[in-house]
Enzyme design. Structure first.
Site, mmCIF file in Angstrom:
data_model
loop_
_atom_site.group_PDB
_atom_site.id
_atom_site.type_symbol
_atom_site.label_atom_id
_atom_site.label_comp_id
_atom_site.label_asym_id
_atom_site.label_seq_id
_atom_site.Cartn_x
_atom_site.Cartn_y
_atom_site.Cartn_z
ATOM 1 N N SER A 147 -16.157 -18.705 -3.389
ATOM 2 C CA SER A 147 -15.818 -17.487 -4.207
ATOM 3 C C SER A 147 -14.349 -17.417 -4.313
ATOM 4 C CB SER A 147 -16.375 -16.408 -3.159
ATOM 5 O OG SER A 147 -15.716 -15.316 -3.415
ATOM 6 N N TYR A 160 -14.919 -12.285 5.013
ATOM 7 C CA TYR A 160 -15.788 -13.286 3.963
ATOM 8 C C TYR A 160 -14.916 -14.203 3.336
ATOM 9 C CZ TYR A 160 -18.817 -14.259 -0.143
ATOM 10 O OH TYR A 160 -19.550 -14.729 -1.043
ATOM 11 N N LYS A 164 -14.866 -18.154 3.025
ATOM 12 C CA LYS A 164 -15.222 -19.069 1.888
ATOM 13 C C LYS A 164 -14.072 -19.798 1.661
ATOM 14 C CE LYS A 164 -19.343 -17.810 0.829
ATOM 15 N NZ LYS A 164 -20.231 -19.110 0.547
#
Length: 167
Positions: A147, A160, A164
């Site tokens: 991401s 998060y 990633k």
């Protein structure tokens, strides 16, 4: 125009009942791969596999639900894929989770752990599980979907993003 041919290939795509994962699975089937549709929700997996099968014919897709948070379920996913479709030649680690939206100062240990276990450790497990098929075949591909959050900081999805970046 056909840019590539995946005929005879078995593609296991996690998080493929919707979004990016579904689009990846649909395109792979379009190019001849037999695809495994996998996510936590069986009904969603069955729906997507049925749509792909209707478009591309019998044995083009199979639904095998599994939670990336469970090593046992991932082992069952890989075993069932091999039993139903044969050796795995393509792995797409697309599934991920983010149970915390907000500042890193407010994230609990369990939430942080879940993000890393689901987004990083589960991918590691899957790679270990499928690499023997690829080594035996002398060919294969592993794709880990990341991401932009792994490259750019965020005040609301920091953990998060870290996961990633690790991917």
């Amino acid at each position: 125009m056909n840019l590539f041919d995946l005929s005879g290939r078995v593609a296991l795509v996690t998080g493929s009942s919707r979004g990016i994962g579904r689009a990846i699975a649909e395109r792979m089937a379009e190019h001849g791969a037999r695809v495994v549709i996998s996510s936590r929700k069986e009904a969603a997996c069955v729906e997507v596999a049925a749509a792909i099968t209707a478009r591309h014919g019998a044995n083009s897709a199979v639904a095998i639900p599994a939670s990336i948070g469970s090593k046992d379920q991932l082992q069952a996913l890989v075993a069932r894929t091999r039993a139903e479709l044969g050796p795995i030649s393509i792995l797409v680690c697309n599934a991920a989770s983010n149970p915390h939206y907000g500042s890193m100062s407010g994230i609990g240990d369990d939430q942080f752990r879940k993000i890393f276990e689901n987004n990083v450790l589960a991918n590691h497990w899957l790679v270990q599980m499928v690499v023997p098929d690829m080594v035996a075949a002398g060919d294969g591909a592993i794709i880990v979907v990341s991401s932009i959050a792994g490259l750019r900081g965020s005040s609301t999805i920091g953990a998060y993003g870290i996961s990633k970046a690790a991917d």
